[in-house]
Design an enzyme around this catalytic site. Structure first.
Site, short mmCIF file in Angstrom:
data_model
loop_
_atom_site.label_atom_id
_atom_site.label_comp_id
_atom_site.label_asym_id
_atom_site.label_seq_id
_atom_site.Cartn_x
_atom_site.Cartn_y
_atom_site.Cartn_z
N LYS A 41 0.84 -1.20 0.00
CA LYS A 41 0.00 0.00 0.00
C LYS A 41 0.88 1.26 0.00
O LYS A 41 0.61 2.22 -0.72
CB LYS A 41 -0.95 -0.02 1.21
N GLN A 83 -4.98 -1.84 9.48
CA GLN A 83 -4.77 -3.13 8.82
C GLN A 83 -5.34 -4.25 9.69
O GLN A 83 -5.02 -4.37 10.87
CB GLN A 83 -3.26 -3.34 8.59
N ASP A 106 -11.35 2.16 3.87
CA ASP A 106 -11.68 0.73 3.72
C ASP A 106 -13.19 0.51 3.71
O ASP A 106 -13.67 -0.57 3.39
CB ASP A 106 -11.06 -0.09 4.86
#
Ligand code: NDP
Length: 265
Positions: A41, A83, A106
């Site tokens: 990322k 994450q 997200d």
């Protein structure tokens, strides 16, 4: 046709140049797979001039410490992601709920999931968004999803429905799975088991999207679909690697740019 997710992701990334958006990534502990994802990322952000900042907290960090990091990074970042998976002692719901919804790249915050359900515009979860981008027009098509996770199967079902597909979601309790998958114009597998979808489970000419990221018995990266035999029967299929994976990252970048633009308005 093999759907080249890497090339399509590159096109998406090319459209995002010059945004100067900022993404903060929080990782707790040192799970090796998560470390690889976070590094990917960061690298992807650098490719499109998105500034990224990663904060690594020890595996012993508390829920409150993770939330404090979110608050601190919120002052700088347009987009924030934590994450997953988090260590077991951390309250995942509380952590995800602490991300400001407008920075939730997200799309795991209940507010954004609510907007997804009602079809309001806003941020969309990255993997399903990448799949929709690959599929294009699905209006009237019979789409069968295998897997009902909060990250892939469920949001994907909502997004396909909104795009006017007819959607069936299968899972581990589905009886006679093949009777559903064989009807699919578009079959999406998000199960996490190598060679789970075999040629006898697929309709000739179907489009197959393989979300799985697995290791085969030789340790080689593979998806859920028995690629060679299924590819010979269908009209289009995504490979692993090089299919859905790069699209997920591209959509994360797109969401970051979008989040930045919402906040500037
Ligand atoms: P989960 O483990 O959360 O979900 C797996 C789903 O598969 C569950 O809904 C489960 O059913 C279903 N399932 C398991 N066994 C069967 C079976 N025998 N028959 C039918 N359904 C079954 O996984 P995720 O959704 O998080 O991920 C799925 C895969 O996709 C993984 O390989 C993951 O690594 C990969 N992935 C890839 C991404 C990418 O960018 N390419 C992004 C996210 C995930 P039940 O609910 O009943 O248990």
């Amino acid at each position: 046709m093999i759907i080249d997710g890497k090339a399509i992701a590159a096109q998406v990334k090319a459209s995002l140049q010059g945004s100067n958006a900022k993404l903060a990534v929080i990782m707790v502990g040192d799970d090796p797979a998560s470390s690889v994802y976070v590094r990917n990322k960061e690298r992807a952000c650098a490719e499109v001039d998105i500034q990224s900042c990663s904060r690594r907290l020890p595996a012993t960090a508390s829920t409150e410490e993770v939330i404090a990091s979110i608050a601190e990074l919120s002052a700088w970042a347009d987009g924030i992601l934590v994450q997953l998976p988090l260590p077991e002692h951390i309250d995942e719901k509380k952590v995800l709920g602490a991300i400001p919804p407008e920075k939730d790249v997200d799309c795991f915050h209940p507010y954004n999931i609510g907007k997804l359900l009602t079809g309001e515009t806003g941020l969309r979860p990255c993997t399903p968004a990448g799949i929709l981008h690959l599929l294009g027009d699905v209006s009237g098509k019979r789409c069968v999803i295998v897997g009902r996770s909060n990250i892939v199967g469920k949001p994907l079902a909502l997004m396909l429905l909104q795009a006017d597909a007819t959607v069936t979601v299968c899972h581990s309790k589905t009886r006679d799975l093949a009777s559903y998958t064989r009807q699919a114009d578009v079959l999406i597998s998000a199960v996490g088991k190598p060679r789970f979808i075999t040629a006898d489970m697929v309709k000739a000419g179907a489009v197959v999207i393989d979300v799985g990221i697995n290791r085969d018995k030789n340790g080689k990266l593979c998806g859920d679909v028995a690629f060679e035999e299924v590819a010979a029967k269908v009209s289009a299929i995504t490979p692993v690697p090089g299919g859905v994976g790069p699209m997920t990252v591209a959509m994360l970048l797109k969401n970051t740019v979008e989040a930045a633009s919402y906040q500037k308005r």
